[in-house]
Structures are given as structure tokens and as C-alpha cells.
Design an enzyme around this catalytic site. Structure first.
Site, PDB file in Angstrom:
ATOM      1  N   GLU A 143     -20.912  33.577 -63.526  1.00 15.75           N
ATOM      2  CA  GLU A 143     -21.934  32.544 -63.375  1.00 15.75           C
ATOM      3  C   GLU A 143     -23.358  33.096 -63.323  1.00 15.75           C
ATOM      4  O   GLU A 143     -24.050  33.010 -62.306  1.00 15.75           O
ATOM      5  CB  GLU A 143     -21.666  31.714 -62.112  1.00 15.75           C
ATOM      6  CG  GLU A 143     -20.308  31.056 -62.111  1.00 15.75           C
ATOM      7  CD  GLU A 143     -20.142  30.011 -61.006  1.00 15.75           C
ATOM      8  OE1 GLU A 143     -21.004  29.951 -60.104  1.00 15.75           O
ATOM      9  OE2 GLU A 143     -19.158  29.257 -61.047  1.00 15.75           O
ATOM     10  N   GLU A 158     -12.368  29.112 -62.759  1.00 15.53           N
ATOM     11  CA  GLU A 158     -12.519  28.522 -61.425  1.00 15.53           C
ATOM     12  C   GLU A 158     -12.504  27.014 -61.547  1.00 15.53           C
ATOM     13  O   GLU A 158     -13.137  26.443 -62.433  1.00 15.53           O
ATOM     14  CB  GLU A 158     -13.871  28.888 -60.778  1.00 15.53           C
ATOM     15  CG  GLU A 158     -13.951  30.248 -60.167  1.00 15.53           C
ATOM     16  CD  GLU A 158     -15.321  30.531 -59.529  1.00 15.53           C
ATOM     17  OE1 GLU A 158     -15.943  29.605 -58.964  1.00 15.53           O
ATOM     18  OE2 GLU A 158     -15.746  31.686 -59.606  1.00 15.53           O
TER      19      GLU A 158
HETATM   20  C1  FCB Z   1     -18.761  29.041 -57.714  1.00 11.59           C
HETATM   21  C2  FCB Z   1     -18.678  30.496 -57.325  1.00 11.59           C
HETATM   22  C3  FCB Z   1     -17.587  30.811 -56.346  1.00 11.59           C
HETATM   23  C4  FCB Z   1     -17.429  29.729 -55.302  1.00 11.59           C
HETATM   24  C5  FCB Z   1     -17.356  28.365 -55.945  1.00 11.59           C
HETATM   25  C6  FCB Z   1     -17.166  27.226 -54.970  1.00 11.59           C
HETATM   26  O1  FCB Z   1     -20.044  28.735 -58.143  1.00 11.59           O
HETATM   27  O2  FCB Z   1     -18.481  31.289 -58.462  1.00 11.59           O
HETATM   28  O3  FCB Z   1     -17.846  32.065 -55.789  1.00 11.59           O
HETATM   29  O4  FCB Z   1     -18.428  29.823 -54.367  1.00 11.59           O
HETATM   30  O5  FCB Z   1     -18.509  28.130 -56.693  1.00 11.59           O
END
Ligand code: FCB
Length: 452
Positions: A168, A353
Site C-alpha cells: 500500500e 487483504e
Molecule cells: C491496511 C493495512 C493493514 C491493516 C488494514 C486494516 O491498510 O495494510 O496493515 O492495517 O489496513
């Protein structure tokens, strides 16, 4: 679910994800140097409740138990990140073999349990000495990253199934350098755009040693995406949504996949636009084997001439939200994956994620997190819909294996499949963990028995 009627490819990776600073603790052990998150979280007023990652989930000491937990869920992939300050404590120079030893053991422990290691090299814990020398807005930080990526991949090599350079970069650049919510806590949009460019440059430049050291591994990057919808059908709102998409999504996606920054966003930034040297975009756009997609929510955007290019006027939504105040919008994930395939001819995708925070309560030794189960059900179904629509999605990683240090929110936001009592470090699988384990069992009935 409805699990039975959704069939995923038999080699689909069902995983869980974490990040070093959020779980490891042990911040000064075995030669680890300070990171920008140690410094930032120690400053008053930066993190809720004054929390830090000093202990976090104490995973550095409890990693074997945590791997056993993963094995009991039946996952066949684990996405973790390597802490740069463990490997090169000063950011540049001497490699700390003791720091690499930890990941060496972790990787072997995963392989022994039949779990494919997916390593991310940068999940925001920049060595503090590099920040003291300017941090990501300084071009030499990209060179330092290349040396670090070389050291890690040299040691872990092809035992790791997939390496992602960055996690990210939008968050690292903008939350860290423009909005001050994350380390290093600066508020300077010009610095943020320069940081973003160097994060991308570091990604592309590191691919060379990474491929040389781990020719059998997959190499890529993890980007975060926000689904963006215009508030109305009015052309001005559509234009506002397009602008916000430029800032939030395309600014990172297009250089990596297309070798250019989006012209509309570049023009909008005016004098904030970063310094780019000849050849940088060719480096940034070096081929990748996969793109990691992080997805949580969407933003509904309305026109507002007062709002600059680095922001948008957002419109409140109806419908369910998570504890983060984020809208639950699974359709956004289907749309995003289809778009990546159709508009960008993206390489194979992994959802690296996806997950939700809820106010979990431990009652009689159990956590009945029914809302999280519903969130996962809907989003996994959304991934399935994208696969049906022709998108090459190879895996899904739930965020997160366990409750952890949620950055500026400290320990107040729980994203885990497994509940963590931060006083005792006890781990209690939530109902969602059982649900996920059952889903995986149904999807992988023929999976070979894990090695004991
Ligand atoms: C993302 C991050 C991760 C976590 C989630 C909820 O942006 O990559 O580390 O904090 O959000």
C-alpha cells in the site's frame, strides 16, 4: 455461505495476512534497530491509548504457536512482512544475520506445515535512520530498499512462494507524509507525492536483485484500492469521482502496469507533482508476476470545487459499516477485480487483504463475531463472481490472522479471525476462524494431509 455452491479453483490459495510491526513486538531484540513506527507511536497523541508495537502480539516469541494456529485453520498461504530494521538496523550497511534468522525459521516452519510463504518486504516500518536522512521523499531511500530487498531474497530465496515489494504505497506516502496519521507524521503533500514516486521506484528497482536471487518465486506489489462511486448521475460528480480515482487508485496502478502517471491527475497536482528522472517510469513498469489487491470499502464522491486534487467531498452512505466506519460494499470488490482485468489486462491477481473490524467481546471463552462472518462470506462471494466473470484471481488472504496493533487506532480495532487478549497474549479463535476453516475444508477436500 452458500459455501457448497461456490467452487474455487483447486489450486486457489486460502490465506491469512499480518504485518511485522503489527504483531511481532520484541522491538529491541536480536539487534533490531528503531523504525519510524517506534518513534511515531512513542510521541504523545499519535496513537489511540498511547499504544505502541513494543509487545503487540509477541509473535516474535510465539511464532511457532501462531503457525500451529494457522495450520489448524487449514490455510495454504500466509502473507507476512519482513521488518527492514531487523535485517539492516541502520537502514543501510551492515546486515544483521540474527534478524534474518527469524524469518528463515518462520519460512521453514511454514513449509513444514504445508503453508506457502508470501513475504512483503515493506509494510511501513522504515528504519528510523533513513527517515532522519529524509525518508521516502529522498531518492537514496529507494537505493537503500534495493540493498535490503537483495539481502532478504538472497537469504530466503525460492523457499518463499511470492514476494511483494511494497504494501500500500498510497498509505505509506499519503497517510505518512501528507495527512500525518501514520509515521512519520508529516503534513506536506509535495513531500508525499515525492515519497510515492520513490516507493514506486524502489519497487521497480528491487525487482532485479529479487528475480536474480529467487528465480522460482513470484514477484509483485500490493496496492490498496478504494471503490469509488459518484454521488449522483450528474457529470460534475462523475468528474469528481474520476479525480478521486486518479488520486487514490490510478496514481499507483498506472505507473506500475502502464509505465505512466495518469495525465489528468498529474495536471491536477500542478507544482505538487514529483520530480521524475529519465528512465524512472521504465523501471517502475518492469513486469510483475502478480498484483496484490487490498480492498476494504468504497467512497461515494460528490463534486466540490473547493476541494483540491488530493481529496474529495464524501457523501454519507446508508447500510452497514464496520467498526472503522467503513461501508460494507462487497460489490466494489467484484467491480474492481473485473476492472483490473478488463481495463488494465492486469497480471494474475491475489486479494492480499480483505477483512473487517468489529467490537468483539470475549464471552464464556468464545467470540461470536457473526458480522465478520457475514463480511467474509459476502466478499469471498464477490471474488468468486469476478472469477466467473473471467478474472484470474489466484488467492484470498483474510486480514488478519489475529487481532493486532492497528496503527493509529492502537489495539482498539480488532480485525482478527483469532481474538488476542493483549494482557495475557492468549489466542482464542473466533467464530469467523471456525467458519473460514470450514470453508477451506470444503474448497480443498483433496488437499494432501499436512505434514506433521
Ligand atoms: C491496511 C493495512 C493493514 C491493516 C488494514 C486494516 O491498510 O495494510 O496493515 O492495517 O489496513
Amino acid at each position: 455461505m452458500s459455501k457448497a455452491h461456490l467452487r474455487f479453483p483447486s489450486d486457489f490459495v486460502w490465506g491469512v495476512a499480518t504485518a511485522s510491526y503489527q504483531i511481532e513486538g520484541a522491538v529491541s531484540e536480536d539487534g533490531r534497530g528503531p523504525s519510524i513506527w517506534d518513534t511515531f507511536s512513542a510521541a504523545p497523541g499519535t496513537v489511540e491509548g498511547g499504544a505502541t508495537g513494543e509487545v503487540a502480539c509477541d509473535h516474535y516469541h510465539r511464532w511457532e504457536q501462531d503457525l500451529d494456529l494457522m495450520q489448524s485453520l487449514g490455510v495454504n498461504g500466509y502473507r507476512f512482512s519482513v521488518a527492514w530494521p531487523r535485517v539492516i538496523p541502520s537502514g543501510t550497511g551492515t546486515i544483521n544475520e540474527a534478524g534474518l534468522d527469524f524469518y528463515d525459521r518462520l519460512v521453514d516452519g511454514l513449509l513444514e506445515r504445508g503453508i506457502a510463504p508470501f513475504a512483503t518486504l515493506y509494510h511501513w516500518d522504515l528504519p528510523q535512520p533513513l527517515q532522519d536522512a529524509g525518508g521516502w521523499p529522498d531518492r537514496t531511500t529507494a537505493d537503500a530498499f534495493v540493498a535490503y530487498a537483495d539481502a532478504v531474497t538472497r537469504r530466503l530465496g525460492d523457499r518463499v512462494a511470492a514476494y511483494a515489494t511494497m504494501n500500500e504505497p498510497w498509505c505509506a506516502a499519503f497517510l505518512g507524509y501528507a495527512f500525518g496519521h501514520h509515521a512519520p507524521g508529516l503534513r506536506d503533500p509535495k513531500l508525499a507525492l515525492q515519497a510515492a514516486h520513490h516507493l514506486l521506484l524502489a519497487h521497480g528497482a528491487a525487482l532485479e536483485p529479487m528475480r536474480a536471487n529467487a528465480p522460482g518465486a513470484q514477484h509483485g506489489i500490493v496496492l490498496d484500492f478504494n471503490a469509488i462511486t459518484p454521488a449522483t448521475d450528474a457529470p460534475v460528480d462523475a468528474a469528481a469521482a474520476k479525480r478521486f480515482d486518479g488520486f487514490r487508485n490510478r496514481w499507483f496502478l498506472e505507473p506500475v502496469l502502464l509505465g505512466r502517471y495518469p495525465a489528468d491527475a498529474h495536471e491536477g497536482y500542478g507544482e505538487l507533482a514529483p520530480r521524475i528522472e529519465d528512465g524512472d517510469l521504465e523501471v517502475i513498469a518492469r513486469p510483475i508476476d502478480f498484483l496484490g489487491v487490498n480492498y476494504y470499502t468504497r467512497t461515494i464522491v460528490a463534486d466540490d470545487p473547493e476541494v483540491p486534487h488530493l481529496a474529495a467531498r464524501t457523501v454519507p452512505f446508508e447500510g452497514p459499516t464496520t467498526e472503522m466506519g467503513w461501508e460494507v460494499y462487497p460489490q466494489g470488490l467484484t467491480d474492481l477485480l473485473l476492472r483490473l482485468q478488463r481495463e488494465y489486462r492486469a497480471p494474475p491477481l491475489f486479494v492480499t487483504e480483505n477483512g473487517a473490524a468489529y467490537a468483539d467481546e470475549l464471552k464464556d471463552g468464545a467470540v461470536a463475531d457473526v458480522e465478520r462472518v457475514a463480511y467474509f462470506e459476502q466478499h469471498i462471494a464477490a471474488v468468486h463472481a469476478a472469477i466467473e466473470g473471467g478474472t484470474d484471481v489466484r488467492g484470498y488472504f483474510a486480514w488478519s490472522l489475529m487481532d493486532n496493533f492497528e496503527w493509529a487506532f492502537g489495539f482498539n480495532k480488532r480485525f482478527g479471525l483469532v481474538y488476542v487478549d493483549f494482557e495475557t497474549q492468549e489466542r482464542v479463535p473466533k467464530r469467523s476462524a471456525g467458519w473460514y476453516a470450514e470453508l477451506i475444508r470444503e474448497q480443498r477436500p483433496a488437499a494432501p494431509l499436512e505434514r506433521a
